[in-house]
Design an enzyme around this catalytic site. Structure first.
Site, PDB file in Angstrom:
ATOM      1  N   THR A  41      51.977  28.412  36.931  1.00  0.00           N
ATOM      2  CA  THR A  41      52.092  28.424  35.474  1.00  0.00           C
ATOM      3  C   THR A  41      51.007  27.563  34.842  1.00  0.00           C
ATOM      4  OG1 THR A  41      53.517  27.742  33.628  1.00  0.00           O
ATOM      5  CG2 THR A  41      53.758  26.541  35.677  1.00  0.00           C
ATOM      6  N   ASP A  42      50.690  27.864  33.582  1.00  0.00           N
ATOM      7  CA  ASP A  42      49.729  27.040  32.854  1.00  0.00           C
ATOM      8  C   ASP A  42      50.262  25.641  32.579  1.00  0.00           C
ATOM      9  OD1 ASP A  42      51.664  27.711  31.015  1.00  0.00           O
ATOM     10  OD2 ASP A  42      50.295  28.571  29.529  1.00  0.00           O
ATOM     11  N   GLU A  43      51.582  25.472  32.698  1.00  0.00           N
ATOM     12  CA  GLU A  43      52.184  24.185  32.366  1.00  0.00           C
ATOM     13  C   GLU A  43      51.854  23.082  33.370  1.00  0.00           C
ATOM     14  OE1 GLU A  43      56.255  24.168  31.055  1.00  0.00           O
ATOM     15  OE2 GLU A  43      56.162  26.284  30.493  1.00  0.00           O
ATOM     16  N   TYR A  68      60.320  21.314  35.318  1.00  0.00           N
ATOM     17  CA  TYR A  68      59.930  22.664  35.730  1.00  0.00           C
ATOM     18  C   TYR A  68      58.473  22.697  36.196  1.00  0.00           C
ATOM     19  CZ  TYR A  68      58.014  27.355  35.073  1.00  0.00           C
ATOM     20  OH  TYR A  68      57.334  28.533  35.248  1.00  0.00           O
ATOM     21  N   LYS A  72      56.592  23.320  39.945  1.00  0.00           N
ATOM     22  CA  LYS A  72      55.562  24.342  40.163  1.00  0.00           C
ATOM     23  C   LYS A  72      54.286  23.716  40.729  1.00  0.00           C
ATOM     24  CE  LYS A  72      55.880  28.183  39.141  1.00  0.00           C
ATOM     25  NZ  LYS A  72      56.369  29.358  39.921  1.00  0.00           N
ATOM     26  N   GLY A 301      26.562  69.371  38.304  1.00  0.00           N
ATOM     27  CA  GLY A 301      26.117  68.780  39.566  1.00  0.00           C
ATOM     28  C   GLY A 301      27.211  68.783  40.615  1.00  0.00           C
ATOM     29  N   TRP A 302      26.805  68.535  41.833  1.00  0.00           N
ATOM     30  CA  TRP A 302      27.740  68.558  42.952  1.00  0.00           C
ATOM     31  C   TRP A 302      28.782  67.445  42.825  1.00  0.00           C
ATOM     32  CZ3 TRP A 302      26.232  66.977  48.607  1.00  0.00           C
ATOM     33  CH2 TRP A 302      27.263  67.314  49.473  1.00  0.00           C
ATOM     34  N   ILE A 303      28.328  66.202  42.673  1.00  0.00           N
ATOM     35  CA  ILE A 303      29.254  65.074  42.599  1.00  0.00           C
ATOM     36  C   ILE A 303      30.090  65.133  41.324  1.00  0.00           C
ATOM     37  CG2 ILE A 303      29.377  62.563  42.332  1.00  0.00           C
ATOM     38  CD1 ILE A 303      27.113  62.304  44.328  1.00  0.00           C
TER      39      ILE A 303
END
Length: 576
Positions: A41-43, A68, A72, A301-303
């Site tokens: 988490t950014d926290e 919390y 983490k 074209g082919w591709i």
């Protein structure tokens, strides 16, 4: 989640730290895990200063401010340790707030939506000035896909957005969509013990892998509200989670919320006891997240033709471009009308019947291969589109550093050294110029082969019809295997130069031996030398080995050239 950690911190330690430890140990014991993606988490970075203009980058110090985020951060340390001590292929992500359908209503946005649906006031902790960054769930899922396939083991990647919002503004946006008066529908309640003012991330590292946020806040919020109004009882009785300060109890069978904490009964009234409020916008007209849609140049074209067939088979919407590559206005018209998510450039001049044509049509070759390709790349860049550019590996030749038969192939960063044909000169020239465009994925194709042995452009078809052939090992591209990979590369938003061949080399004689064994037991051929060949062609031909290890790393199941020839070309055409 965060607010619950203040009253149930031991449970968060148990789940976030001990639970992660159990997973790590299980992966270590099995020894079969190719990637362990740890979602943090950014926290963990702690609070960001309000006036900061640069966000926390992946090497920033971890300063968690609540139980919390502390758990983490602790889990991250375990993940890092298992990566270093046991070689577990770990990657860690740190993300901003996620929102979208199916989210449990303890989170701010679904909580406010459900309360608004019930006609209740929206409780805001403190004065609502706290700033958060919100990412729509589909964008985050795409970020995980990019990290899974492109992320480097042992690294950390921030998943973020620069579009920040105050909590009060989120509440007002939801009120607006439900035609509610913010002045009477928003209620300020006691703040939680410690409420970080701001989390701000620097996500440039992830953007360098090809990811970017695509969903506008307004669109994502409308789609989220649409889902909750269509699925009001998805989570059952969530009245406890809708309290201003819910208290989570860890009970057998899952988490539950204690409804006795709040005395204000207006927050705990069941949805079946109140009339549901439906937002004012029409759900049928909601702007949807753009699905894949390819714009392909090179229809004849082919591709280009094969790409269209693959899109039809995979159910990917596509259209062929009508504009000429050197005509900027017609290309812009194509993009404005078709609105693609990706552009494939399979157009180009190779010459008919072969590259000798380019020697006498130099102006036409430059117009398409150089000017046209650069114009398309520039138009795509202006519209924020990735261009998948089918190029050639026929810009190298064996030399002292890459001798024939040595197994030393040219890498993506090597400078072209073959100038024998005007076709190859134009291709080398445009490849060098395209390096200045950050929206281009260049695919170096060589001596393309397909299972269609009647196609005159198929390398096998060509040499099986020649009176005489040289016998030189070369890198080659089996289109049946590689073209689907090009579509996957577009989905992953890969960029830069890629040697787009099967690993290894195969010689003319080895291919014709397979042709004889699988297709025509009576087939015979005659070899001649390069000196003899030079007498019957106008321009020299490129012979080389290019190193496909970068592509193999990205797509581990990619077969070697000889294995691919047997599986995709000769076995399907085998005559009994």
């Amino acid at each position: 989640m965060l607010i619950n950690s203040f009253g149930n911190s031991f449970e968060f330690t148990k789940n976030n730290i001990y639970g992660t430890h159990v997973l790590l140990e299980a992966c270590k014991v099995t020894g079969q895990i190719r990637r362990f993606i740890h979602v943090s988490t950014d926290e963990v970075y702690g609070e960001t200063e309000e006036d900061a203009v640069v966000g926390n980058h992946e090497a920033s110090q971890l300063l968690p401010t609540n139980p919390y985020s502390a758990t983490k951060a602790g889990a991250e340390m375990l993940v890092m340790a298992y990566g270093r001590s046991y070689g577990l292929p770990v990657i860690t992500t740190r993300g901003n707030n996620v929102y979208g359908p199916n989210q449990f209503p303890e989170k701010l946005i679904p909580k406010f939506i459900l309360l608004a649906m019930r006609g209740k006031t929206l409780p805001i902790h403190g004065d609502g000035s706290n700033v958060r960054s919100y990412l729509y769930c589909e964008d985050v899922a795409e970020a995980f896909e990019v990290i899974l396939h492109r992320g480097e083991v042992g690294h950390v990647y921030n998943i973020g957005t620069k579009k920040e919002r105050r909590v009060i503004d989120v509440a007002k946006d939801i009120c607006k969509l439900f035609s509610m008066d913010p002045e009477t529908s928003i209620k300020f309640v006691e703040n939680r013990p410690f409420n970080d003012q701001r989390y701000f991330l620097d996500d440039q590292k992830l953007k360098n892998l090809g990811w970017s946020e695509r969903t506008l806040w307004e669109d994502g919020l409308k789609k989220t509200i649409e889902w909750y109004t269509q699925n009001p009882d998805w989570w059952g009785d969530v009245s406890g989670a809708l309290l201003p300060h819910p208290r989570m109890l860890m009970m057998p069978g899952g988490r539950r919320f204690d409804c006795e904490e709040e005395k204000d009964s207006s927050y705990v009234t069941g949805s079946n006891q109140t009339q549901m409020v439906v937002p004012t916008f029409k759900t049928s007209s909601l702007p949807q997240k753009p699905a894949l849609k390819f714009l392909i140049y090179g229809r004849t074209g082919w591709i280009g033709g094969l790409l269209g067939l693959l899109c039809e088979k995979q159910g990917i919407p596509f259209e062929y471009g009508r504009g000429r590559l050197e005509d900027c206005s017609s290309l812009m018209a194509d993009i404005q009308i078709i609105k693609p998510t990706h552009v494939f450039n399979a157009a180009g001049v190779t010459g008919r019947p072969n590259v000798d044509w380019c020697e006498s049509h130099k102006t036409e070759t430059i117009r398409t291969n150089v000017a046209g390709t650069l114009t398309l790349a520039d138009v795509c860049r202006e519209h924020g589109l990735l261009m998948m550019n089918f190029a050639t590996g026929c810009i190298f030749e064996y030399d002292a550093g890459h001798p024939e038969g040595s197994g030393i192939g040219y890498k993506e960063e090597d400078k072209p050294n073959f100038t024998g044909s005007f076709y190859s000169k134009t291709k080398a020239m445009v490849e060098e110029l395209l390096k200045e465009y950050d929206n281009v994925c260049t695919l170096r194709v060589r001596m393309p082969i397909s299972s269609d042995l009647n196609n005159p452009r198929n390398f096998i078809t060509k040499i099986s019809r020649y009176n005489k052939v040289v016998n030189i090992p070369n890198s080659m591209t089996v289109l049946d295997e590689l073209l689907p990979i090009s579509i996957e590369m577009a989905k992953r938003n890969l960029k830069g130069i890629w040697n787009f061949t099967n690993p290894g080399v195969v010689s003319h004689n080895e291919i014709l031996e397979m042709y004889k064994a699988y297709i025509d037991p009576k087939f015979q051929w005659v070899n001649f030398t390069l000196e003899e060949q030079a007498k019957v062609i106008v321009a020299p031909r490129s012979n080389n080995e290019i190193d496909a290890s970068k592509l193999k790393k990205e797509f581990p199941d990619l077969l070697s050239i000889k294995e691919s020839l047997i599986k995709y070309v000769f076995e399907p055409n085998k005559r009994t």
